[in-house]
Design an enzyme around this catalytic site. Structure first.
Site, mmCIF file in Angstrom:
data_model
loop_
_atom_site.group_PDB
_atom_site.id
_atom_site.type_symbol
_atom_site.label_atom_id
_atom_site.label_comp_id
_atom_site.label_asym_id
_atom_site.label_seq_id
_atom_site.Cartn_x
_atom_site.Cartn_y
_atom_site.Cartn_z
ATOM 1 N N GLU A 1 -6.029 -0.660 -3.454
ATOM 2 C CA GLU A 1 -6.534 0.481 -4.232
ATOM 3 C C GLU A 1 -5.802 1.696 -3.691
ATOM 4 O OE1 GLU A 1 -8.334 0.631 -6.768
ATOM 5 O OE2 GLU A 1 -9.160 -1.389 -6.827
ATOM 6 N N SER B 1 -2.856 5.106 0.573
ATOM 7 C CA SER B 1 -1.809 5.713 -0.251
ATOM 8 C C SER B 1 -0.908 4.649 -0.890
ATOM 9 C CB SER B 1 -0.966 6.646 0.612
ATOM 10 O OG SER B 1 -0.331 5.877 1.614
ATOM 11 N N LYS C 1 -10.059 -2.645 10.128
ATOM 12 C CA LYS C 1 -9.221 -1.606 10.769
ATOM 13 C C LYS C 1 -9.421 -0.326 9.974
ATOM 14 C CE LYS C 1 -5.860 0.818 10.855
ATOM 15 N NZ LYS C 1 -5.944 2.285 11.000
ATOM 16 N N GLU D 1 0.772 13.106 -6.165
ATOM 17 C CA GLU D 1 -0.584 13.245 -5.621
ATOM 18 C C GLU D 1 -0.557 14.248 -4.464
ATOM 19 O OE1 GLU D 1 -2.405 10.071 -3.291
ATOM 20 O OE2 GLU D 1 -4.223 10.274 -4.497
ATOM 21 N N GLY E 1 0.389 1.038 0.633
ATOM 22 C CA GLY E 1 -0.053 -0.137 -0.128
ATOM 23 C C GLY E 1 1.113 -0.977 -0.618
ATOM 24 N N CYS F 1 -9.710 9.944 -4.403
ATOM 25 C CA CYS F 1 -8.660 9.244 -5.158
ATOM 26 C C CYS F 1 -8.827 9.539 -6.641
ATOM 27 C CB CYS F 1 -8.718 7.757 -4.878
ATOM 28 S SG CYS F 1 -10.359 7.080 -5.082
HETATM 29 P P1 NAP Z 1 -2.865 5.910 4.227
HETATM 30 O O1 NAP Z 1 -2.095 6.814 5.076
HETATM 31 O O2 NAP Z 1 -2.131 4.968 3.350
HETATM 32 O O3 NAP Z 1 -3.815 5.087 5.238
HETATM 33 C C1 NAP Z 1 -4.791 4.183 4.774
HETATM 34 C C2 NAP Z 1 -5.091 3.164 5.856
HETATM 35 O O4 NAP Z 1 -3.908 2.378 6.085
HETATM 36 C C3 NAP Z 1 -5.439 3.793 7.208
HETATM 37 O O5 NAP Z 1 -6.378 2.973 7.865
HETATM 38 C C4 NAP Z 1 -4.105 3.765 7.937
HETATM 39 O O6 NAP Z 1 -4.240 3.785 9.339
HETATM 40 C C5 NAP Z 1 -3.561 2.425 7.450
HETATM 41 N N1 NAP Z 1 -2.114 2.278 7.553
HETATM 42 C C6 NAP Z 1 -1.157 3.248 7.546
HETATM 43 N N2 NAP Z 1 0.073 2.691 7.667
HETATM 44 C C7 NAP Z 1 -0.119 1.347 7.750
HETATM 45 C C8 NAP Z 1 0.758 0.231 7.892
HETATM 46 N N3 NAP Z 1 2.084 0.365 7.975
HETATM 47 N N4 NAP Z 1 0.221 -1.007 7.935
HETATM 48 C C9 NAP Z 1 -1.116 -1.186 7.849
HETATM 49 N N5 NAP Z 1 -1.996 -0.168 7.732
HETATM 50 C C10 NAP Z 1 -1.503 1.076 7.674
HETATM 51 O O7 NAP Z 1 -3.887 6.695 3.304
HETATM 52 P P2 NAP Z 1 -4.943 7.830 3.746
HETATM 53 O O8 NAP Z 1 -4.201 9.088 3.981
HETATM 54 O O9 NAP Z 1 -5.836 7.302 4.819
HETATM 55 O O10 NAP Z 1 -5.843 7.942 2.439
HETATM 56 C C11 NAP Z 1 -5.513 8.755 1.347
HETATM 57 C C12 NAP Z 1 -4.979 7.916 0.204
HETATM 58 O O11 NAP Z 1 -5.926 6.916 -0.135
HETATM 59 C C13 NAP Z 1 -4.751 8.722 -1.054
HETATM 60 O O12 NAP Z 1 -3.540 8.340 -1.652
HETATM 61 C C14 NAP Z 1 -5.932 8.310 -1.935
HETATM 62 O O13 NAP Z 1 -5.701 8.475 -3.312
HETATM 63 C C15 NAP Z 1 -6.099 6.899 -1.546
HETATM 64 N N6 NAP Z 1 -7.446 6.389 -1.878
HETATM 65 C C16 NAP Z 1 -7.573 5.506 -2.907
HETATM 66 C C17 NAP Z 1 -8.823 5.043 -3.282
HETATM 67 C C18 NAP Z 1 -8.974 4.063 -4.412
HETATM 68 O O14 NAP Z 1 -9.998 3.397 -4.474
HETATM 69 N N7 NAP Z 1 -8.026 3.940 -5.323
HETATM 70 C C19 NAP Z 1 -9.951 5.495 -2.592
HETATM 71 C C20 NAP Z 1 -9.786 6.402 -1.568
HETATM 72 C C21 NAP Z 1 -8.520 6.843 -1.207
HETATM 73 P P3 NAP Z 1 -4.124 5.187 10.128
HETATM 74 O O15 NAP Z 1 -5.270 6.007 9.716
HETATM 75 O O16 NAP Z 1 -4.180 4.783 11.545
HETATM 76 O O17 NAP Z 1 -2.805 5.789 9.718
#
Ligand code: NAP
Length: 501
Positions: free
Chosen positions: A255, A234, A180, A390, A238, A289
């Site tokens: 992550e 995020s 997904k 962040e 997570g 990230c």
């Molecule tokens: P996000 O809003 O948490 O979304 C990540 C993924 O989770 C997306 O596919 C999102 O789908 C899905 N999602 C959202 N709500 C969910 C729920 N309730 N249940 C299951 N899945 C759900 O994060 P983002 O804005 O895409 O990414 C930015 C974040 O990722 C930042 O905090 C960044 O630091 C972090 N990141 C971390 C790493 C690492 O390796 N540590 C690497 C890259 C990014 P939708 O898109 O449909 O909302």
């Protein structure tokens, strides 16, 4: 796979077929550099699409887990070859859908290529241990076995590399997958899955279901027939998913975010440190990230550093990432755009000194996209919100430190712990930093970004929980397989460990 400005009509990939969502509904994926350009139309899936994908993955698991790992590796190798052949067109697609500049987008595809070749090789090396028994005529070993059906959820900032980090090791270990991707980069996800299908992956082994996180993502994580989850995104999402998996006694690797910092000591090569701060702070428009959103500078060189950092930041050229001259592209979407501008206001109210940028950038064609100026705050104190939370955009806080120990304390005074860096010419300072910085990754005389795929990747505290991504042993192979231990007694009699001497 030529990439022009065309709009793609993508589908779900379930049981080896490209299909629409059962709902028949769609959403659009747009170019963040030009909101009027629709990059793709994407199926808006629901629970029943996930049900079908899980059923296909469960069935395929029975044969995929028994397919010899070197044979699985051959398919991964072919996938890496196809990615290599299409690196530029995939990079261009990524720039259009996610906004990062083309050289970075091609770097993202390269990361997937590297991971494909690396994991293909692991197919011949998925070794365990063979150790002598304490009893005669008995042997014992540990072997890696797959976990079963994996649900993979990915963010938008590395739309091909992060899926590759999860999909390649999961496949080589013998798992089947429901993927997904982020709603913001669904078209890139579909292009990546096309590559794996072309490489010869049997039907049902990898299934792609598009849709919103709150709907299909959460349904997938809670599905009774899924064995394990790997999530990157995020902290808030997570943590929520960890709680769901905790209640279900389901393995999850998360992550998450970062608030990464660079320490610049008074003996640092200053120009090198400035270059590192620019790359760490504004590379990928600060949307990594591992982005360096805090620079902790020794008081003796603080003024000089600020002058050079500001001058270098003001030279960055903002624009569409497909244009050769662009250094920094747009941010991903409207909600991130608004959130970043709000943080800039918060920084001003907190009393930090805005020395560069601070506004949306709307010159010429940039008025059509989500562009924000490279923004630098000086006189930031460690407890300010802009130094703690962040932001995930091109906003960097510069903090003053009196000495190394204080600089390290400032870096560690964060809920996050993904990446950190130190610039110094003093070998003793590097040793102390290496020992005391509380982050999953530490860079010496390099910026906070630049991980390579063959070492484990991941953070501590709010940046990650559990096992690691990337790398082999101690990293991705331990995440996507579990140990099984085999004892074989060929003595023909009852032997009792610890009791028979
Ligand atoms: P996000 O809003 O948490 O979304 C990540 C993924 O989770 C997306 O596919 C999102 O789908 C899905 N999602 C959202 N709500 C969910 C729920 N309730 N249940 C299951 N899945 C759900 O994060 P983002 O804005 O895409 O990414 C930015 C974040 O990722 C930042 O905090 C960044 O630091 C972090 N990141 C971390 C790493 C690492 O390796 N540590 C690497 C890259 C990014 P939708 O898109 O449909 O909302």
């Amino acid at each position: 796979m030529k990439e022009g400005m065309r709009m793609r009509r993508v589908k779900n990939f379930i049981n080896g077929e490209w299909v629409d969502a059962r709902s028949g509904q769609f959403f659009q994926s747009i170019n963040p550099a030009n909101k009027t350009e629709v990059v793709g139309v994407v199926p808006k899936s629901g629970g029943e699409d996930i049900d079908r994908a899980v059923k296909a993955a469960r069935k395929a698991y029975e044969t995929w887990r028994l397919t010899p790992a070197p044979r699985r590796g051959e398919i991964l190798f072919s996938a890496a070859e196809i990615l290599l052949k299409n690196k530029e067109s995939l990079g261009k697609l990524e720039t259009r859908e996610m906004g990062k500049i083309l050289p970075e987008a091609m770097g993202d595809v390269q990361e997937a290529i590297d991971m494909g070749y690396y994991m293909a090789g692991e197919g011949r090396r998925l070794s365990g241990e063979t150790v002598p028994s304490e009893l005669p005529n008995k042997d014992m070993k540990s072997i890696r076995v797959p976990l079963g059906v994996f649900g993979l959820i990915t963010p938008w900032n590395f739309p091909i590399a992060i899926p590759a980090w999860k999909i390649f090791p999961a496949l080589i270990c013998g798992n089947t997958i429901i993927f997904k991707p982020s709603s913001d980069t669904s078209v890139c996800a579909a292009a990546f899955v096309e590559v794996l299908a072309e490489a010869g992956l049997p039907k049902g082994v990898l299934n792609l279901v598009h849709g919103t996180g709150g709907e299909v993502g959460e349904y997938l994580v809670s599905h009774p027939a899924v064995d394990a989850i790997s999530f990157t995104g995020s902290f808030d999402t997570g943590k929520h998913l960890e709680a769901i998996c905790g209640a279900l006694h389901r393995m999850i690797v998360t992550e998450m975010g970062g608030k990464n910092a660079i320490i610049v000591m008074d003996d640092a090569k200053l120009d090198l440190a400035v270059e590192g701060a620019i790359w760490g702070g504004f590379g990928t428009t600060g949307q990594r990230c591992t982005a360096a959103s805090r620079i902790v500078v020794h008081k003796k060189i603080y003024k000089k550093f600020i002058e050079r950092f500001k001058a270098a930041g003001s030279r960055l050229r903002i624009g569409d990432g497909l244009r050769k001259e662009t250094d920094m592209g747009p941010v991903i979407n409207e909600s991130q755009f608004n959130k970043i501008l709000q943080y800039i206001e918060i920084g001003k109210k907190e009393g930090a000194k805005l020395i560069l940028g601070g506004k949306a950038y709307q010159k010429g064609s940039c008025s059509k996209g989500y562009f924000i100026e490279p923004t630098i705050f000086s006189e930031v104190t460690p407890e300010m919100r802009i130094a703690q939370e962040e932001i995930f955009g091109p906003v960097v806080s510069v903090i003053r430190a009196n000495h190394l120990e204080e600089a390290i304390q400032i870096v560690n005074r964060s809920l996050y712990g993904l990446s950190s860096a130190i610039y110094t010419q003093n070998v003793n300072s590097t040793a102390i930093a290496e020992r005391d910085l509380e982050t999953g990754i530490v860079y010496i005389n390099a910026s906070t970004i630049g991980a390579e795929i063959h070492l484990p990747f991941g953070g501590v505290k709010h940046s990650g929980y559990g096992r690691k991504e990337a790398g082999g042993r101690g990293g991705a192979l331990d995440t996507y397989s579990r140990w099984k231990v085999i004892y074989r007694d060929f003595s023909g009699r009852l032997q009792k460990a610890q009791i028979d001497k």
